[in-house]
Design an enzyme around this catalytic site. Sequence first.
Site, PDB file in Angstrom:
ATOM      1  N   GLY A 468       0.811  -1.202   0.000  1.00 25.20           N
ATOM      2  CA  GLY A 468       0.000   0.000   0.000  1.00 25.20           C
ATOM      3  C   GLY A 468       0.841   1.246   0.000  1.00 25.20           C
ATOM      4  O   GLY A 468       0.375   2.310  -0.368  1.00 25.20           O
ATOM      5  N   ARG A 510      12.303   1.532   5.123  1.00 20.81           N
ATOM      6  CA  ARG A 510      13.625   1.421   4.526  1.00 20.81           C
ATOM      7  C   ARG A 510      13.654   1.382   3.018  1.00 20.81           C
ATOM      8  O   ARG A 510      14.694   1.660   2.417  1.00 20.81           O
ATOM      9  CB  ARG A 510      14.294   0.122   5.004  1.00 20.81           C
ATOM     10  CG  ARG A 510      13.614  -1.127   4.396  1.00 20.81           C
ATOM     11  CD  ARG A 510      14.295  -2.428   4.807  1.00 20.81           C
ATOM     12  NE  ARG A 510      14.429  -2.522   6.219  1.00 20.81           N
ATOM     13  CZ  ARG A 510      15.513  -2.998   6.851  1.00 20.81           C
ATOM     14  NH1 ARG A 510      16.549  -3.424   6.151  1.00 20.81           N
ATOM     15  NH2 ARG A 510      15.551  -3.061   8.149  1.00 20.81           N
ATOM     16  N   THR A 512      12.486   2.742   0.132  1.00 19.30           N
ATOM     17  CA  THR A 512      12.863   3.770  -0.830  1.00 19.30           C
ATOM     18  C   THR A 512      14.365   4.015  -0.767  1.00 19.30           C
ATOM     19  O   THR A 512      15.032   4.203  -1.788  1.00 19.30           O
ATOM     20  CB  THR A 512      12.109   5.088  -0.552  1.00 19.30           C
ATOM     21  OG1 THR A 512      10.713   4.860  -0.759  1.00 19.30           O
ATOM     22  CG2 THR A 512      12.584   6.196  -1.458  1.00 19.30           C
ATOM     23  N   ALA A 701      16.428  11.249  -0.821  1.00 18.63           N
ATOM     24  CA  ALA A 701      15.239  10.802  -0.090  1.00 18.63           C
ATOM     25  C   ALA A 701      15.593  10.169   1.242  1.00 18.63           C
ATOM     26  O   ALA A 701      16.634   9.549   1.403  1.00 18.63           O
ATOM     27  CB  ALA A 701      14.465   9.787  -0.936  1.00 18.63           C
ATOM     28  N   LYS A 702      14.682  10.346   2.185  1.00 22.84           N
ATOM     29  CA  LYS A 702      14.722   9.562   3.410  1.00 22.84           C
ATOM     30  C   LYS A 702      13.531   8.624   3.366  1.00 22.84           C
ATOM     31  O   LYS A 702      12.669   8.744   2.502  1.00 22.84           O
ATOM     32  CB  LYS A 702      14.566  10.470   4.642  1.00 22.84           C
ATOM     33  CG  LYS A 702      15.667  11.470   4.798  1.00 22.84           C
ATOM     34  CD  LYS A 702      15.396  12.403   5.988  1.00 22.84           C
ATOM     35  CE  LYS A 702      16.490  13.453   6.021  1.00 22.84           C
ATOM     36  NZ  LYS A 702      16.286  14.485   7.038  1.00 22.84           N
ATOM     37  N   GLY A 703      13.485   7.707   4.281  1.00 20.24           N
ATOM     38  CA  GLY A 703      12.290   6.884   4.383  1.00 20.24           C
ATOM     39  C   GLY A 703      11.222   7.660   5.112  1.00 20.24           C
ATOM     40  O   GLY A 703      11.518   8.587   5.854  1.00 20.24           O
ATOM     41  N   GLU A 706       6.084   6.295   8.858  1.00 20.38           N
ATOM     42  CA  GLU A 706       5.761   6.002  10.257  1.00 20.38           C
ATOM     43  C   GLU A 706       5.694   7.275  11.099  1.00 20.38           C
ATOM     44  O   GLU A 706       5.022   7.312  12.135  1.00 20.38           O
ATOM     45  CB  GLU A 706       6.808   5.037  10.837  1.00 20.38           C
ATOM     46  CG  GLU A 706       6.816   3.684  10.118  1.00 20.38           C
ATOM     47  CD  GLU A 706       7.870   2.740  10.647  1.00 20.38           C
ATOM     48  OE1 GLU A 706       7.675   2.203  11.750  1.00 20.38           O
ATOM     49  OE2 GLU A 706       8.893   2.543   9.958  1.00 20.38           O
TER      50      GLU A 706
END
Lengths: 744, 158, 292
Positions: A468, A510, A512, A701-703, A706
């Site tokens: 998703g 994690r 990406t 990018a970062k993840g 959450e």
Amino acid sequence: MNSQGVGSSPHRAGGYDRVTGLQEYVADIRLSDALEAKLVAIDCAHARIVSIDTIEAASVPGVRLVLTAADLPQPVPRFGPQASDRPVLAVDETKYHGEPVALVAAETLEAAEEAARLVRVEYEELPAIFTLADALAPSAPLVQDTSLRPNDPLAATNVFREHRVAWGDVDAVDADLVVDRSYTFPMVTHFPIEVPAFIAAPDGDGVAIWSSIQHPNWLQKILAKLLGLPLAKVRVHAPDPGGGFGGKQHAKYEPVVAFAALKTGRPVRLVLSLEETFQAMRRAACETRVRSGFKRDGTLVFQDIQANYLIGAYVDIADRVVGKGSYVGAGPYNIPAVRIVARSVLSHTMPSTAFRGFGNPQVNWAVESNLDEGALELGIDRLEIRLRNLARRGDAFIPFDTPADGDWQQTVRRAAQLIDWGKPLAPGRGRGIALGVKSGPTTGLSYSIVRLLVDGSVVVYAGTSDMGQGARTVFAQIAAEELGAPIEWVTVIMGDTLVVPYDQQTSASRSTVLMGNSILKACRSIQAQLRSMAARVHGRPESEISIDHGVIRLADRELPIVDVLKDGLGSLGGELIGTGEERKVAEAAHPLGGAPAFFEFNCTAIEAEVDGDTGDVTILRHVTVSDVGKAINPLQVKMQDEGAALQGLGHTLMEHYIFDEGGRVRNLGAIDYRIPTSMDLPHEFVSEIIENGDGPGPYGAKGMSEGALLCVAPAVAAAVRDATGAVIRDLPLTPERGWRALHG
Amino acid sequence: MTDKIPIQMTVNGRVRAFTVAPQKTLLDVLRDELGLFGTKECCRVGECGACTVIVDGRTVDSCLMLAAEADGAEVTTVEGLADNGRLSALQEAFLDRGAAQCGFCVPGQLMSAQALLAHTPHPTRAQIEEGMAGNLCRCGGYERIIEAILDVADGTEP
Amino acid sequence: MNDFSGFAYARPSTVSEAASLLAEYGSEARLLSGGTDLIIKLHNKTLRPRIVVDLKRIPELRRGISEIDGHLSISAATVMTDIARDERIARYFPALIDAVSVVGSVQIRNRATLAGNICNASPAADSAPPLLVHGAEVLAASVNGTRRIPIAEFFVRSGVTTLRAGEFVTAIELPLPKRPIGAAHMRRSRRRGHDLASVTLCCGVDESGLTRLAYGSVGPKPVLALDESGVLADPGAPDEAKAEIFESMFAGASPSPRSMRASPEYRLAMLRVLGVRALRKAIERLEKGRAQ
């Protein structure tokens, strides 16, 4: 160059199938000749199994197998990601309400259900431990077999492990104000709309599995070990799960279904009921005591945290949750002295496992709430106190560890701006603000393969699970960007351990970063091959040739990749193959096994109104701002943040398991376990991101995904206190609890 | 006594006839008998809406309807929304607005949205929230879904 | 072939056919109307009937809402959605609209019938309080003929009504108000989205100053209480006087301490809150009705 590349929001890969009903989830897969399975459990939290009589069940027409622990290899195999403690079927004892004692496989589901009802289990109910107080009482019965933890001094207690993080000397610091409070976070469940489903089938001399699993390679490893098969003979098909949120990360009933398949020689299919799903996965409840020391000006001088997480009867990944979640428990603040003691405490309840936020929401709830209590006592603005203590980019807010990797002040100020912090409010309304940080992955290994076909179309193999969050789309965008292909020309293959190379797991936001980087490397390898192909075809030195996404630049002209490819591959055709390996090496000395690759940072601000007579909380405005580095797909990032925020509202306002005196869950199923509906949305929902290109992933990018859940509870409770003066320290903040807080 | 019952219903415009055991629900029959897997099963108590289909113009939880009750009825499932491969405005809007995350609830959401707009072509946001409340989305995609529905209602979805 | 969950399915086309089936099968028959309660129990095997009798093909039960002899008659197969959209119900019994509009989701309301809701006899049934306030009557049929049961005599406790063996509901009748009345229904639940009620309450005030208060989910069956003093109906009466009257009217409340949905203290407190709010709305509606 590519309008559907990175930074744009093309339609979700797999979106077409999802809006047409074509998307195939595990329960939609029908193998011919498959047996239907049903699990048998007893209505008891903790019981000694005296006998299991399967004769009547086995004689129901259509039944092909009634499997109990006695029919499995002896001693009964055990598995689990952190400890091999969980038996394939309950042995001698059940340790949680819903632990299966048998599996029935039959030609039809009706026959299996009928037979399951006829399995006669004689059992003796035993005292069940399902609260922290009971589990930690000195004479508490032990949940886990002491033989599973030889040489462990804690084995004589229900504490599975204790995690300690400390720097400075908390006991030696002088504070002008000490605020010492305790907070509780409820036990909640994932409630994915796709219930877990499993199919196992003999496959030549091996076995094939279909599972709604988030970690196919991990499952493959566990099954290979349990079944005594080489990895290459255990094929795990992992169709895109219908929501996971962490609950589908680890093996549950795949092992027992696999044994049933091998015993019967036929495919066996098990689809859980929603009630069984609630008994199979949950988040750890937590009691956290926070002692914060402040200087008069609001500077934090120490943070002393004790967090007791109530995990299930089998460890699953729950202890890792406790360790990792509590590690950044003191928050993204510069604090000279910190002591965190976090314990994973076993209980006779269903296994708690990973759940979006991974142990952070529980402690963040406590720490941010406590910070507010300090601010209020000191008369300092709650936004100001946070900005004053917040780590700046580069600060080693956890000594010797990954420093703060973002402009977090910017995130907080933006959230404050969006909530109109400081502006006057109508009576009965209040505002709250909270922030939080979560560690990204601490180790990692993701392989990918990218194939550039002769016409310029692309195939990407990546073992990430798209449940998703849109991983497929992100990977397609990266490949499209790097290889100049229109995004419709990129196919992403996932979810088959026989076809797709190894990926450690899909968790910790994690993918990406780790898989993205892996794919980037594979694409760069193809680019290198293209350069050398161009050099050969056009007789130019490689040093003169560069590639910029879809275009190859020679000294005197530019060519589309496809032209070079066609000429370079020649009359035989073919393709270019690139592989990528992204590895984050484990660090044995680090308490988490490795330093976090990045942090997810979020600030959430809430404006709420409280009905003093009923306790109803209305969220008027919900602001969430996340620091994401680079949004490869901005729409998907928004989708994730909104979704995480809503899940946060769930545990803040309405979700909790209800137990009876014997430890049985009373509210299994959708009628009495309430999650937010479309009518429970905030009146206004504002989600924004900060993009400073400062992440370790592709294009900076970062993840994410959450962060937006972390801070919901403390921000809402803060708004409620701001509106009414009522102090909330226990979740969920249901109308009744709000009413009690207001009316004593 | 518990013989199979002969049933005929029109599903997505096609007449389908078969015999079915009385205890089978419309959901069972759509998936197991007719091979239409788009309609999903989740809670089985009519709370989550994953099994939503349209029967004689109204949405129902197909898990709470015996197949026999649908004898003679006109049933539309998610597979019936596209017209010869061309996505409906709602389906397009769902894609444009990012309304499908894991996608499991989406067939049910689409059916409820379809029925909502058929009855109330220009719903207010409150009406959409209320009309869609019988479709749970754990991924939390409600904002996206509502925006998609508003796009279609406003005619901004071509 | 063996059919484990086996029940037969019958679809009678007349009331007498249905009555005969019930007489023949007795307690081994279950009636199917909307199915939103029954199907769940069939699925989880708390009920294992020999036969399920589907009432929805009986024309008399599908008549819908009609005005007969100073009554609005709601036939047994009428679903909540249709009641919620009916102009006459909106005009005369808006409290019933309040109630049926919150019975579950749209999908549930498209199937659930008013008759089924009262026969299921959950103490939390939303339709019960407005029916009590408006003095509804239940029409029941069996092989022995037909019978009228005042709604106040209909509910016994959860799952149990005063319907006799072999009897089933054919219609619910609401007497059209002879004088203006304003009524409003409210409820408490755990979230804004559809939910089972933890307290239900309907308040009706008529022109003569009589106030009727019906409430549910605080005991085995919904309770109807009357205030004939006129104090509640008087917008000018002091709050303390009203509170005293409410207290005596709520004396019939005995919420279960075992409930998962809300504690007894909260339910009792919410009765008082809803009482005040529903009364206010009932008076507003009465005044608006008078003005028209």
